[in-house]
Design a protein around this motif. Structure first.
Motif, PDB file in Angstrom:
ATOM      1  N   GLY A  23       0.797  -1.289  -0.106  1.00  0.00           N
ATOM      2  CA  GLY A  23       0.057  -0.095   0.062  1.00  0.00           C
ATOM      3  C   GLY A  23       0.921   1.288  -0.004  1.00  0.00           C
ATOM      4  N   GLY A  25       2.863   4.153   1.007  1.00  0.00           N
ATOM      5  CA  GLY A  25       3.542   4.625   2.176  1.00  0.00           C
ATOM      6  C   GLY A  25       4.067   3.524   2.783  1.00  0.00           C
ATOM      7  N   SER A  26       3.979   2.253   2.319  1.00  0.00           N
ATOM      8  CA  SER A  26       4.379   0.632   2.798  1.00  0.00           C
ATOM      9  C   SER A  26       5.911   0.852   2.934  1.00  0.00           C
ATOM     10  N   LYS A  28       7.898   0.487  -0.209  1.00  0.00           N
ATOM     11  CA  LYS A  28       8.239  -0.422  -1.372  1.00  0.00           C
ATOM     12  C   LYS A  28       9.474   0.246  -2.043  1.00  0.00           C
ATOM     13  N   SER A  29       9.655   1.554  -2.234  1.00  0.00           N
ATOM     14  CA  SER A  29      10.632   2.296  -2.681  1.00  0.00           C
ATOM     15  C   SER A  29      12.086   2.141  -2.044  1.00  0.00           C
ATOM     16  N   ARG A 154       3.677   8.115   7.461  1.00  0.00           N
ATOM     17  CA  ARG A 154       4.615   8.338   6.586  1.00  0.00           C
ATOM     18  C   ARG A 154       4.567   9.086   5.469  1.00  0.00           C
ATOM     19  N   ARG A 158       6.156  12.687   4.381  1.00  0.00           N
ATOM     20  CA  ARG A 158       6.893  12.590   2.960  1.00  0.00           C
ATOM     21  C   ARG A 158       6.064  13.952   1.954  1.00  0.00           C
ATOM     22  N   GLU A 192       8.578  -0.850  11.434  1.00  0.00           N
ATOM     23  CA  GLU A 192       9.644  -0.264  12.322  1.00  0.00           C
ATOM     24  C   GLU A 192       9.821  -0.666  13.596  1.00  0.00           C
TER      25      GLU A 192
HETATM   26  P1  ATP Z   1       4.228   5.144  -2.472  1.00  0.00           P
HETATM   27  O1  ATP Z   1       3.181   3.976  -2.760  1.00  0.00           O
HETATM   28  O2  ATP Z   1       3.620   6.345  -2.160  1.00  0.00           O
HETATM   29  O3  ATP Z   1       5.060   5.115  -3.656  1.00  0.00           O
HETATM   30  P2  ATP Z   1       6.104   3.322  -1.022  1.00  0.00           P
HETATM   31  O4  ATP Z   1       5.727   2.214  -0.554  1.00  0.00           O
HETATM   32  O5  ATP Z   1       7.085   3.471  -2.143  1.00  0.00           O
HETATM   33  O6  ATP Z   1       4.965   4.596  -1.262  1.00  0.00           O
HETATM   34  P3  ATP Z   1       8.275   4.728   0.530  1.00  0.00           P
HETATM   35  O7  ATP Z   1       8.281   5.959  -0.307  1.00  0.00           O
HETATM   36  O8  ATP Z   1       9.393   3.810   0.460  1.00  0.00           O
HETATM   37  O9  ATP Z   1       6.986   3.890   0.125  1.00  0.00           O
HETATM   38  O10 ATP Z   1       8.142   5.171   2.120  1.00  0.00           O
HETATM   39  C1  ATP Z   1       7.368   6.140   2.548  1.00  0.00           C
HETATM   40  C2  ATP Z   1       8.134   7.125   3.416  1.00  0.00           C
HETATM   41  O11 ATP Z   1       8.294   6.297   4.666  1.00  0.00           O
HETATM   42  C3  ATP Z   1       9.115   7.416   2.905  1.00  0.00           C
HETATM   43  O12 ATP Z   1       9.588   8.798   3.279  1.00  0.00           O
HETATM   44  C4  ATP Z   1      10.390   6.391   3.526  1.00  0.00           C
HETATM   45  O13 ATP Z   1      11.727   7.037   3.834  1.00  0.00           O
HETATM   46  C5  ATP Z   1       9.864   6.133   4.920  1.00  0.00           C
HETATM   47  N1  ATP Z   1      10.161   4.886   5.508  1.00  0.00           N
HETATM   48  C6  ATP Z   1       9.761   3.869   4.947  1.00  0.00           C
HETATM   49  N2  ATP Z   1       9.991   2.624   5.797  1.00  0.00           N
HETATM   50  C7  ATP Z   1      10.830   3.141   6.569  1.00  0.00           C
HETATM   51  C8  ATP Z   1      11.395   2.731   7.758  1.00  0.00           C
HETATM   52  N3  ATP Z   1      11.459   1.571   8.260  1.00  0.00           N
HETATM   53  N4  ATP Z   1      11.871   3.734   8.832  1.00  0.00           N
HETATM   54  C9  ATP Z   1      11.850   4.943   8.552  1.00  0.00           C
HETATM   55  N5  ATP Z   1      11.171   5.402   7.591  1.00  0.00           N
HETATM   56  C10 ATP Z   1      10.553   4.849   6.474  1.00  0.00           C
END
Ligand code: ATP
Length: 211
Positions: A23, A25-26, A28-29, A154, A158, A192
């Motif tokens: 989902g 903010g999970s 993935k990136s 998150r 972001r 986390e």
């Molecule tokens: P989207 O679907 O919106 O592309 P995503 O699943 O790719 O989101 P990320 O962009 O990787 O999610 O993470 C969302 C935010 O949370 C980012 O700012 C990332 O740095 C932060 N984040 C993710 N995992 C952690 C973690 N384990 N500890 C701290 N910050 C985290």
């Protein structure tokens, strides 16, 4: 049978294809970045789709034909406001836009996979792998999982342009976490409370030994 590279090292005609979904903010990136440090390439389907909407000539023409030339500005950039208004609340129009974009992303992805034929495995990152059905084309799928509360926190940190209501609406349009967990082959827990690097190293070892 594997192909022979010029220096006689066998190379894979196609690497194993691993999906990364989860989902908004999970994480993935972030997970893909860590795999990247291990040398594993990742195709970010959602970002590529946005790029192809301005760089893929066939797609640009199809979008102009369907939604009008105002879909682009004078410099060839996407007129996001215009296009969002055209598809906003009109489900059939949004479906139409997706139906134009998805086949072009699929072709671009196939070319990318072939360009990485020497890899043991590659990653395809997309938020809606299960929802779109495209997970069926992959060898295996990892779900990056985090609770709704953590994801909202998150994303708000972001994406300062988004409100809590915006994020909740996006979450509503994504498959519930339990359904994704049931469909996934592997889960990386990113709440986390567990370290993610050991989970990634474990999967990396496993995928390398599978190919
Ligand atoms: P989207 O679907 O919106 O592309 P995503 O699943 O790719 O989101 P990320 O962009 O990787 O999610 O993470 C969302 C935010 O949370 C980012 O700012 C990332 O740095 C932060 N984040 C993710 N995992 C952690 C973690 N384990 N500890 C701290 N910050 C985290």
């Amino acid at each position: 049978m594997p192909l022979e590279s010029p220096n006689s090292q066998p190379i894979n005609a196609k690497p194993m294809q691993v999906g990364i979904t989860g989902g908004i903010g999970s994480g993935k990136s972030l997970v893909c970045k860590i795999f990247g440090i291990l040398g594993v390439p990742a195709y970010d389907a959602d970002s590529r789709a946005k790029i192809l909407m301005t760089t893929d000539g066939i797609l640009v023409e199809q979008i102009k034909k369907e939604f009008g030339s105002l879909s682009y500005d004078g410099a060839g950039g996407l007129n996001r406001e215009f296009l969002s208004a055209a598809v906003f609340t009109k489900e059939d129009k949004l479906k139409k836009l997706n139906a134009l974009v998805h086949p072009r992303v699929a072709i671009d992805y196939e070319q990318w996979v072939h360009a990485h034929a020497g890899c043991n495995y590659v990653l395809k990152e997309a938020a809606l792998l299960f929802e779109s059905g495209s997970y069926k084309m992959l060898d295996t799928v990892i779900l990056v999982s985090a609770s709704k509360g953590v994801r909202i926190r998150r994303v708000l940190a972001r994406d300062t342009h988004r409100t809590k209501a915006d994020v909740e609406k996006i979450i509503q349009n994504q498959l519930p976490e339990e359904e994704k967990e049931a469909k996934a082959n592997f889960i990386i827990r990113n709440n986390e409370s567990e370290l993610i690097v050991p989970q990634i190293l474990n999967l990396h070892e496993r995928f390398n030994s599978m190919n």
